[in-house]
Design a protein around this motif. Structure first.
Motif, mmCIF file in Angstrom:
data_model
loop_
_atom_site.group_PDB
_atom_site.id
_atom_site.type_symbol
_atom_site.label_atom_id
_atom_site.label_comp_id
_atom_site.label_asym_id
_atom_site.label_seq_id
_atom_site.Cartn_x
_atom_site.Cartn_y
_atom_site.Cartn_z
ATOM 1 N N ARG A 78 15.440 40.570 57.359
ATOM 2 C CA ARG A 78 16.689 39.856 57.186
ATOM 3 C C ARG A 78 17.129 39.570 58.956
ATOM 4 O O ARG A 78 17.603 38.642 59.019
ATOM 5 N N TRP A 79 16.621 40.393 59.699
ATOM 6 C CA TRP A 79 17.289 40.336 61.240
ATOM 7 C C TRP A 79 16.592 39.126 61.583
ATOM 8 O O TRP A 79 17.069 38.303 62.445
ATOM 9 N N LYS B 165 18.538 27.294 55.455
ATOM 10 C CA LYS B 165 19.452 27.935 54.832
ATOM 11 C C LYS B 165 18.960 29.115 54.581
ATOM 12 O O LYS B 165 18.330 29.224 53.580
ATOM 13 N N LEU B 166 19.889 30.138 54.773
ATOM 14 C CA LEU B 166 19.419 31.599 54.540
ATOM 15 C C LEU B 166 20.643 31.880 53.414
ATOM 16 O O LEU B 166 21.711 32.219 53.675
ATOM 17 N N GLU C 70 17.981 35.789 60.237
ATOM 18 C CA GLU C 70 19.199 35.260 60.340
ATOM 19 C C GLU C 70 19.161 34.623 61.902
ATOM 20 O O GLU C 70 19.698 33.645 61.998
ATOM 21 N N GLY D 38 23.470 33.739 51.735
ATOM 22 C CA GLY D 38 24.256 34.743 52.068
ATOM 23 C C GLY D 38 24.645 34.822 53.580
ATOM 24 O O GLY D 38 25.291 35.835 53.860
ATOM 25 N N TYR D 39 24.215 33.838 54.273
ATOM 26 C CA TYR D 39 24.383 34.000 55.666
ATOM 27 C C TYR D 39 24.789 32.604 56.101
ATOM 28 O O TYR D 39 24.405 31.668 55.955
ATOM 29 N N GLU D 40 26.160 32.678 56.880
ATOM 30 C CA GLU D 40 26.849 31.637 57.478
ATOM 31 C C GLU D 40 26.398 30.952 58.702
ATOM 32 O O GLU D 40 26.420 29.922 59.047
ATOM 33 N N GLY D 41 25.663 31.692 59.460
ATOM 34 C CA GLY D 41 25.155 31.597 60.812
ATOM 35 C C GLY D 41 26.051 31.712 61.823
ATOM 36 O O GLY D 41 27.199 32.154 61.699
ATOM 37 N N GLN D 42 25.576 31.916 62.933
ATOM 38 C CA GLN D 42 26.238 32.156 64.362
ATOM 39 C C GLN D 42 26.050 30.871 65.268
ATOM 40 O O GLN D 42 24.835 30.389 65.267
ATOM 41 N N ASP E 127 19.744 30.712 62.608
ATOM 42 C CA ASP E 127 20.544 29.904 63.791
ATOM 43 C C ASP E 127 19.995 28.953 64.568
ATOM 44 O O ASP E 127 20.417 28.124 65.063
#
Length: 402
Positions: free
Chosen positions: A243-244, A257-258, A247, A260-264, A251
Motif C-alpha cells: 500500500r505504501w 488510480k488507487l 500510494e 481509496g487514495y486521493e493522492g498528494q 502520486d
C-alpha cells in the motif's frame, strides 16, 4: 539467551521502525509460511572474508597468507585470491594502527537494553589514553558490493557499541568510533559519537522493546526496514508495504488510480520520499509482473490477463566455432572486431605489484601518471550524508550588460 535473537542488531532497522513485524514474523514462522533465507554464493563469499579477517586479527597474519586456501561456507566452496586479500588488508591495517589486541567475533549481551537479546560484534577494543578519557572502537566488515552501508546513523553499529561497552565493564570513555569496512563499496567509513549519545540510543531501544512486549506496535514501511524483512517471502508479500509503495506510485503517475487514495502533490518532502523509494517501487512492480505471469502460465490468470508466446529472442549461432570458420574464410580479418584494452580493474589485478606477486611495478607507476578520473555527476542523497552539500547557483543577472 535464545539460539537466535528476535531483536538482533542486524535487523534493528526493521524491528525498531516497523514494530509490528516482530510478532508477524513469529507467526509466519510458526505457520511455516516463511523460512530462513537460503544462503547464496555472495553471502558465502562474505562469510569467507569474515573468517579470513578474523584469523588475521586473532593470530597476527596478513590476508596474503590465505591466498590459494580453500574455505567452505554455507554449502559453497571459495578459493581466497589476491583480490580478496587486497580488499581486506586496509581494514586490518587500520585496526592494527589502534590496537594490538582486538576482541574479534565477540558475542555481546544486550540484555540491559533488550532483555535476552544479543549480537556478534566483528571487532571491538578499548584504546586507553593516560591523559584523556578512553575511546571505544567498533569495526564491522561489510564485504558486499551491491549496497553501500553508511556508518553515520547506523543502528547495528550502535547496538554493537552498547554490547561491547557492557562487555568491557562499562568503562568511562570520551568517544565511540564506529567503523564500516566495506572495501568494495566506499571503503572505510567512520562515525564518532559520545558515550552520552550512545546511551541515549540505548534508552530509545529500551522504549521500542517495551512497546513490542506490550503489543503497542505499528506497521511502518521504509526502505531500510523492508529491505531484508522476511514477511516479503510470505505468500502475497506484505500488504502495508504494498500500500505504501502503490500510494507513492499513484502520486508519481496521475493516470494510475488507487482505490481509496486521493493522492498528494509531488513537492518538497513528498517528492523526495518518492525519489528515495523509486527503486523499491520499480522492483515491486517487476515482482508483481512475474507473479501475474506465473499465475497465467499455471492456468489461473489474473482477471483480464493471459499469457502468450513472446517475441523471438536475439539471433545467435548454435555452433560458434563453425560460424567463426565460415566468416573467417569469407571475410578474413573483417570477421573480428578491433582489439580493445582490458578494463582498469583487470589492469590493476594483472599489473599492480603486491606482497606475493611481482606484477609490473614500472608499468604500474607509469600508468598512474596518465590515469584520469572525471568528476562524478551530481546525485541526491539523504541530508545526513557525510559529503558536503553541492549547490550550483543560477545567475539571474547573466543577461544584463556590464
Amino acid at each position: 539467551m535464545t539460539a537466535h535473537a528476535r531483536l538482533s542488531p542486524s535487523g534493528c532497522d526493521r524491528w525498531s521502525t516497523c514494530t509490528a513485524s516482530v510478532a508477524l514474523i513469529d507467526k509466519l514462522r510458526g505457520d511455516g509460511e516463511i523460512v530462513d533465507r537460503d544462503a547464496s554464493e555472495w553471502s558465502a563469499e562474505g562469510t569467507v572474508a569474515h573468517e579470513v579477517r578474523e584469523m588475521c586479527l586473532a593470530f597476527g597474519l596478513d590476508p596474503q597468507s590465505f591466498v590459494g586456501a580453500t574455505i567452505s561456507a554455507d554449502g559453497f566452496t571459495y578459493v581466497v585470491d589476491d583480490e580478496m586479500a587486497g580488499h581486506l588488508q586496509p581494514g586490518i591495517d587500520w585496526v592494527r594502527e589502534h590496537t594490538s589486541n582486538p576482541h574479534v567475533e565477540i558475542k555481546v549481551d544486550l540484555t540491559p537494553w533488550l532483555p535476552d537479546q544479543f549480537g556478534t560484534c566483528d571487532t571491538g577494543w578499548l584504546s586507553i589514553d593516560i591523559i584523556e578519557l578512553d575511546t571505544l572502537y567498533i569495526s564491522d566488515l561489510k564485504y558486499g558490493a551491491g549496497v553501500s552501508v553508511d556508518a553515520i546513523g547506523n543502528k547495528q553499529l550502535r547496538l554493537y557499541g552498547l554490547g561491547m561497552w557492557h562487555f568491557l565493564g562499562r568503562p568511562r570513555v570520551e568517544r565511540i568510533v564506529l567503523n564500516i569496512d566495506q572495501p568494495r563499496a566506499g571503503g572505510m567509513k567512520y562515525w564518532d559519537i559520545t558515550l552520552d549519545e550512545l546511551l541515549a540510543f540505548g534508552e530509545e531501544m529500551k522504549a521500542v522493546y517495551a512497546k513490542i512486549v506490550a503489543g503497542d506496535v505499528e506497521f511502518k514501511p521504509s526502505h531500510k526496514a523492508c529491505r531484508w524483512c522476511e514477511v516479503r517471502q510470505a505468500p502475497g508479500g506484505c500488504a502495508p508495504r504494498d500500500r505504501w509503495l502503490m500510494e507513492m506510485a499513484a502520486d508519481a503517475c496521475p493516470t494510475f488510480k488507487l482505490p481509496g487514495y486521493e493522492g498528494q502533490n509531488l513537492v518538497g518532502a513528498r517528492r523526495w520520499l518518492v525519489v528515495q523509494n523509486a527503486s523499491d517501487i520499480r522492483a515491486r512492480l517487476a515482482e508483481l509482473h512475474e507473479e501475474s505471469l506465473l499465475a497465467a502460465l499455471n492456468g489461473k490468470p489474473d482477471p483480464g490477463s493471459k499469457a502468450v508466446e513472446g517475441d523471438l529472442g536475439d539471433r545467435r549461432f548454435k555452433d560458434t566455432k563453425k560460424a567463426e570458420a565460415l566468416l573467417t574464410a569469407a571475410l578474413g580479418d573483417k570477421a573480428y572486431k578491433p582489439r580493445e584494452l582490458i578494463g582498469i580493474g583487470e589492469i590493476e589485478r594483472l599489473v599492480k605489484p603486491g606482497r606475493k606477486k611481482a606484477g609490473h611495478p614500472d608499468t604500474w607507476a607509469d600508468l598512474q601518471k596518465i590515469l584520469d578520473r572525471p568528476p562524478g555527476k551530481p546525485k541526491l542523497v539523504p541530508e545526513d550524508h557525510q559529503r558536503p552539500a553541492l549547490v550550483r547557483w543560477e545567475d539571474d543577472f547573466d543577461d544584463l550588460d556590464p
